[in-house]
Motif scaffolding. Structure first.
Motif, short mmCIF file in Angstrom:
data_model
loop_
_atom_site.label_atom_id
_atom_site.label_comp_id
_atom_site.label_asym_id
_atom_site.label_seq_id
_atom_site.Cartn_x
_atom_site.Cartn_y
_atom_site.Cartn_z
N VAL A 21 52.45 41.46 36.37
CA VAL A 21 51.60 41.74 37.33
C VAL A 21 51.27 43.37 37.45
CG1 VAL A 21 50.68 41.23 39.55
CG2 VAL A 21 52.04 39.55 38.31
N ILE A 22 50.30 43.83 37.66
CA ILE A 22 50.32 45.18 37.99
C ILE A 22 49.61 45.49 39.29
CG2 ILE A 22 49.48 47.61 37.13
CD1 ILE A 22 49.17 45.82 34.11
N ARG A 23 50.10 46.13 40.10
CA ARG A 23 49.47 46.25 41.61
C ARG A 23 48.76 47.68 41.60
NH1 ARG A 23 53.38 47.67 44.84
NH2 ARG A 23 54.83 48.33 43.40
N HIS A 24 47.69 47.40 41.99
CA HIS A 24 47.01 48.81 42.22
C HIS A 24 46.63 48.81 43.74
CE1 HIS A 24 46.40 49.54 37.97
NE2 HIS A 24 45.86 48.21 37.81
N PRO A 25 46.82 50.32 43.98
CA PRO A 25 46.80 50.71 45.64
C PRO A 25 45.31 50.10 46.00
CG PRO A 25 47.41 52.51 44.30
CD PRO A 25 47.07 51.69 43.38
N LYS B 37 41.18 39.96 42.49
CA LYS B 37 40.85 40.98 43.85
C LYS B 37 40.36 42.24 43.20
CE LYS B 37 44.85 39.01 46.38
NZ LYS B 37 45.95 39.02 47.27
N GLY B 38 39.23 41.95 42.46
CA GLY B 38 38.29 43.21 42.11
C GLY B 38 39.09 44.05 41.41
N GLY B 39 40.24 43.66 40.51
CA GLY B 39 41.07 44.51 39.59
C GLY B 39 42.33 45.17 40.49
N PRO C 140 40.82 48.79 36.44
CA PRO C 140 42.01 48.02 35.80
C PRO C 140 42.22 48.77 34.64
CG PRO C 140 39.97 46.49 36.14
CD PRO C 140 39.56 47.64 36.31
N VAL C 141 43.43 48.91 34.23
CA VAL C 141 43.97 49.78 33.10
C VAL C 141 43.94 48.90 31.90
CG1 VAL C 141 45.44 51.30 34.51
CG2 VAL C 141 46.58 48.88 33.40
N LEU C 142 43.89 47.66 32.10
CA LEU C 142 43.77 46.71 30.88
C LEU C 142 42.41 46.14 30.68
CD1 LEU C 142 47.07 44.55 31.64
CD2 LEU C 142 46.76 46.67 30.16
#
Lengths: 142, 156
Positions: free
Chosen positions: B151-155, B122-124, B8-10
């Motif tokens: 909301v920040i979506r991560h691949p 979802k685990g970040g 996570p970036v946060l």
């Protein structure tokens, strides 16, 4: 002058539907105008190259445009000064070609001190029945 | 896939982060353009005479336009950059306004923002952040608060 006057608390019942709004299908031009008017210049709404580089198939509508449409359901029913609060969750992205219907329904009546209020459920649904936004507003009635 | 890849970036240290206070004058031309952009045809929102006849002192700021005014800063995404949030992966999760007093064309509104919550799922893979804005007018009167959930979506 606006034709909107505040309904009387006694005249409103849980289950009452507010007049709904059928919006025209979303176009790129519509998003470009909203981009300029809103000041929200996030390129994901107008720049196809940027959208694709961000993992999307196409540009997507501003969630706040859809929320503004549901806000029009409220201001089409009561003067804006009657709106105490207004919240929305963005559940699905709105794409080019989606035709949104914005709806409101009275779900609760309550008295808060001097204010006689109703809670209104508001939503935006597309032509396939997919709910794009879901939220609520508290409105003070006469 | 390991959690380190979805890092996570946060984190909680972001809570309490304050943006630079910002003031903006509400321009009536912009209000008319906004009314057009959202298809608002009620003359109260674009005709000053109609607005006054309905009891307003000028064109009113529509319910969601406070969010837009907050983005009038030179770089409305500066706080994403400062917090390391990639703009292309940001979605708007939710928005909530509480209103105290109407705002009108000609008003000068002050916005003070603070990050009030962060969490992830979802685990970040999905991160959430709430930014609260407190809005006051040129008289120091409370106009509104609004919470924006990002909301920040991560691949994955």
């Amino acid at each position: 002058m606006s034709s909107v006057t505040t309904p009387r608390y006694a005249d409103v019942a849980v289950g009452d539907a507010l007049p709904s709004l059928d919006l025209p299908p979303v176009t790129r031009a519509m998003l470009a105008v909203y981009c300029g008017a809103s000041g929200d210049h996030n390129p994901v709404h107008v720049d196809l190259d940027f959208a694709r580089a961000s993992g999307l198939d196409d540009v997507i509508a501003h969630g706040m445009l859809v929320m503004a449409w549901t806000g029009r359901v409220l201001t089409g029913w009561v003067p804006q000064s009657a709106i105490v609060s207004f919240d929305t969750r963005f559940l699905a992205v709105t794409r080019i070609g989606d035709a949104i219907t914005a709806r409101g329904e009275v779900i609760e009546k309550f008295v808060d001190g001097e204010r006689r209020c109703v809670r209104v459920a508001v939503s935006a649904v597309d032509q396939h029945g997919e709910t794009k936004t879901s939220g609520s507003a508290i409105v003070a009635l006469a | 896939m390991s959690d380190t890849i979805r890092c996570p970036v946060l984190d909680d240290s972001v809570v309490g982060w304050r943006g630079r206070p910002f003031e903006v004058e509400v321009e009536k031309g912009r209000l008319r353009l906004f009314a057009k952009a959202i298809g608002e045809t009620d003359p109260v929102y674009h005709d000053e005479a109609a607005a006054r006849a309905a009891g307003h002192r000028a064109l009113p700021v529509p319910p969601t336009f406070l969010f837009c005014l907050e983005m009038e800063r030179d770089d409305p995404y500066d706080w994403f950059t400062e917090l390391g949030i990639p703009l292309g992966r940001v979605l708007h999760g939710g928005q909530a306004f509480t209103y105290h007093a109407p705002a009108y064309a000609g008003d000068t509104l002050r916005f003070e923002s603070e990050v009030t919550a962060v969490w992830h799922k979802k685990g970040g893979a999905l991160e959430f952040l709430v930014q609260r804005n407190v809005v006051t007018n040129q008289h120091g009167a409370a106009v509104a608060e609004f919470d924006r959930t990002v909301v920040i979506r991560h691949p994955t």
